[in-house]
Motif scaffolding. Structure first.
Motif, PDB file in Angstrom:
ATOM      1  N   THR A 278       0.819  -1.204   0.000  1.00 39.29           N
ATOM      2  CA  THR A 278       0.000   0.000   0.000  1.00 39.29           C
ATOM      3  C   THR A 278       0.855   1.256   0.000  1.00 39.29           C
TER       4      THR A 278
ATOM      5  N   VAL B  69      -2.409  -1.659  -5.105  1.00 42.35           N
ATOM      6  CA  VAL B  69      -3.574  -2.367  -4.594  1.00 42.35           C
ATOM      7  C   VAL B  69      -3.140  -3.807  -4.339  1.00 42.35           C
TER       8      VAL B  69
ATOM      9  N   PRO C 213      -2.331   1.478  -9.748  1.00 39.70           N
ATOM     10  CA  PRO C 213      -3.279   2.086 -10.691  1.00 39.70           C
ATOM     11  C   PRO C 213      -2.636   3.187 -11.534  1.00 39.70           C
ATOM     12  N   GLU C 214      -3.181   3.384 -12.689  1.00 38.45           N
ATOM     13  CA  GLU C 214      -2.711   4.427 -13.592  1.00 38.45           C
ATOM     14  C   GLU C 214      -2.783   5.778 -12.905  1.00 38.45           C
TER      15      GLU C 214
ATOM     16  N   ILE D 237      -0.914   6.913 -10.441  1.00 42.07           N
ATOM     17  CA  ILE D 237      -0.391   6.945  -9.074  1.00 42.07           C
ATOM     18  C   ILE D 237       1.138   6.936  -9.121  1.00 42.07           C
TER      19      ILE D 237
ATOM     20  N   ASN E 262      -4.752  -0.745   3.593  1.00 40.00           N
ATOM     21  CA  ASN E 262      -5.154  -0.501   2.204  1.00 40.00           C
ATOM     22  C   ASN E 262      -6.604  -0.040   2.090  1.00 40.00           C
TER      23      ASN E 262
ATOM     24  N   THR F 223      -6.089   3.306  -0.007  1.00 42.50           N
ATOM     25  CA  THR F 223      -6.345   3.178  -1.442  1.00 42.50           C
ATOM     26  C   THR F 223      -7.411   4.168  -1.912  1.00 42.50           C
ATOM     27  N   PRO F 224      -8.524   4.358  -1.173  1.00 40.13           N
ATOM     28  CA  PRO F 224      -9.490   5.385  -1.590  1.00 40.13           C
ATOM     29  C   PRO F 224      -8.920   6.802  -1.555  1.00 40.13           C
TER      30      PRO F 224
ATOM     31  N   LEU G 170      -5.802   7.636  -2.225  1.00 39.91           N
ATOM     32  CA  LEU G 170      -5.017   7.781  -3.447  1.00 39.91           C
ATOM     33  C   LEU G 170      -5.914   7.911  -4.670  1.00 39.91           C
ATOM     34  N   SER G 171      -7.005   7.173  -4.680  1.00 42.87           N
ATOM     35  CA  SER G 171      -7.926   7.241  -5.804  1.00 42.87           C
ATOM     36  C   SER G 171      -8.520   8.635  -5.946  1.00 42.87           C
ATOM     37  N   GLU G 172      -8.788   9.280  -4.810  1.00 39.99           N
ATOM     38  CA  GLU G 172      -9.426  10.586  -4.834  1.00 39.99           C
ATOM     39  C   GLU G 172      -8.436  11.746  -4.912  1.00 39.99           C
TER      40      GLU G 172
ATOM     41  N   GLY H 139      -4.854  11.330  -5.549  1.00 44.29           N
ATOM     42  CA  GLY H 139      -3.579  10.738  -5.944  1.00 44.29           C
ATOM     43  C   GLY H 139      -2.449  11.708  -6.212  1.00 44.29           C
TER      44      GLY H 139
END
Length: 336
Positions: A81, A86, A150-151, A153, A200, A204-205, A207-209, A211
Motif C-alpha cells: 500500500t 492495490v 493504478p494508472e 499513481i 489498504n 487506497t481510496p 489515493l484514488s481521490e 492521488g
C-alpha cells in the motif's frame, strides 16, 4: 493442548501433507492455491506492479490485540500500500520449531486468514519447514506480496518537495508497548493493544481521490516516526519541522514511556502511516481519513521546508527545537 509439531512434519512426506491438510489449507483454500503446484499462476493487470517481502520473528508470538500471523499479513499488505499499489496476492512461508503446539499454529493461521479477508487479498502459495528444537523461537513467518499500481499513481521520495504537509494517521507506540508488556510480564492497562491493521482499505481510496496530491506514504514500523522522517529528509533533500504538541500518543502509552524512558517517536507501529501531501489538499485528506476506523486520529504533525535540507527538527512544548536522528540502539527489540 493439541498435537505437537515433529521434525517429520517437515520431511516432505506423509506427515508434511497431513500438517498442511489439517492446519493450513482449511484456512487458506482458494482457487489459485488449490492446485498445490510449485507456485501460483494468476492474471495481473497491465502496467506497473509492486512486489515486497518481509520476515516476522516477534517474541512473544501472542500479545494484546494480535499475534505474529496478524503482523505477517498486515505488514506485507501495508508495504504494498505504501507503494501506491492495490494488494492482491501473498505467499506464506512458515519455519516451525520441533515441539510447537499445533493449537498455536492453527490460531496463527486462523488470524492470518481473517486478516487476508479484511485486506481483500489471497494467500496463494507458500512453504513450511520444521527445524530442530531450539533452532527458532516457536514460529517464524515470511510473507511476500504483489499488487498492481493504478494508472496515474506515483509514490516516491523524489516527489517530496518543500512546502508540503506531513500527516500522521494515528497515535504512536501502541504496538511496541503492547509487545514489550507481554514479553516482560508487565501488568498494563487493557487499553494498550497493538495497532496492527491492514491500511489498504483506508489509503487506497485516498489515493484514488487525491492521488496527485500525495507525494509519499510510509509506515513507521521499526525505528518509528523519527527514523522514517530522517530517511525522507535525506532522500528528498528537504528540511522537516515537526510540532511535538501535534503528535498523538495515547495517555496510557505515554505514561509507560515516561516511566521506562522510551521516546514514542522511535517506537514501532504496525497500523499507522505517514503521508507527505500538498498543502492545499491537507484538510480534505484529513476529512477522508477521519471517516475510516483506522484514521480517526489522523492529524497534520508538520511540514517540509527548503532550508535545513536533510534535517528533522522537533518543536518542543517549551518552544525549543530538538534535532531528530535515526534510531540507534533498540528501545524494544523484536517487535515484528
Amino acid at each position: 493442548m493439541g498435537e505437537v509439531i515433529r521434525l517429520v512434519h517437515g520431511n516432505g512426506g506423509r506427515f508434511s501433507h497431513e500438517l498442511m491438510e489439517r492446519y493450513i489449507l482449511p484456512h487458506f483454500t482458494n482457487s489459485l492455491l488449490a492446485p498445490l503446484h510449485d507456485g501460483a499462476q494468476f492474471t495481473v493487470k497491465a502496467g506497473r506492479m509492486a512486489f515486497t517481502t518481509d520476515s516476522y520473528v516477534v517474541t512473544p508470538q501472542f500479545f494484546p490485540g494480535g499475534n505474529i500471523g496478524k503482523l505477517a499479513v498486515c505488514g506485507t499488505v501495508n508495504d504494498l500500500t505504501m507503494n501506491g499499489a492495490v494488494p492482491q496476492y501473498l505467499s506464506c512461508g512458515f519455519i516451525l520449531e520441533e515441539g510447537l503446539d499445533s493449537d498455536v499454529l492453527e490460531s496463527v493461521v486462523t488470524t492470518m486468514a481473517a486478516m487476508a479477508k479484511e485486506a481483500g487479498v489471497q494467500i496463494v502459495t507458500g512453504d513450511t519447514k520444521v527445524v530442530e528444537k531450539g533452532a527458532v523461537d516457536g514460529i517464524y513467518i515470511n510473507t511476500a506480496g504483489v499488487g498492481y499500481i493504478p494508472e496515474g499513481i506515483a509514490i516516491g521520495p523524489d516527489r517530496v518537495t518543500a512546502d508540503m504537509d506531513v500527516i500522521l494517521t494515528g497515535s504512536l507506540g501502541d504496538h511496541a508497548v503492547a509487545v514489550m508488556g507481554t514479553r516482560y510480564g508487565f501488568t498494563l492497562p487493557d487499553s494498550i493493544v497493538t495497532d496492527c491493521a491492514p491500511l489498504n482499505g483506508m489509503l487506497t481510496p485516498v489515493l484514488s481521490e487525491f492521488g496527485d496530491a500525495v507525494a509519499l506514504m510510509r509506515d513507521p514500523t521499526r525505528g518509528g516516526v523519527a527514523t522514517v522522517l530522517q530517511e525522507i529528509a535525506t532522500q528528498a533533500q528537504v528540511g522537516i519541522r515537526v510540532r511535538e504538541a501535534a503528535v498523538p500518543v495515547h495517555e496510557d502509552v505515554a505514561a509507560v514511556c515516561h516511566m521506562l524512558g522510551y521516546d514514542p517517536l522511535y517506537l514501532a507501529n504496525e497500523g499507522k502511516a505517514i503521508l507527505f501531501v500538498k498543502k492545499e489538499a491537507t484538510e480534505e485528506i484529513l476529512h477522508r481519513l477521519h471517516q475510516h476506523t483506522y484514521g480517526r486520529e489522523a492529524v497534520c504533525i508538520g511540514e517540509t521546508m527548503a532550508k535545513n535540507a536533510g534535517k528533522v527538527g522537533l518543536e518542543t512544548a517549551l518552544g525549543g527545537v530538538r534535532l531528530l536522528d535515526m534510531l540507534g540502539e533498540d528501545q524494544v527489540p523484536r517487535i515484528c
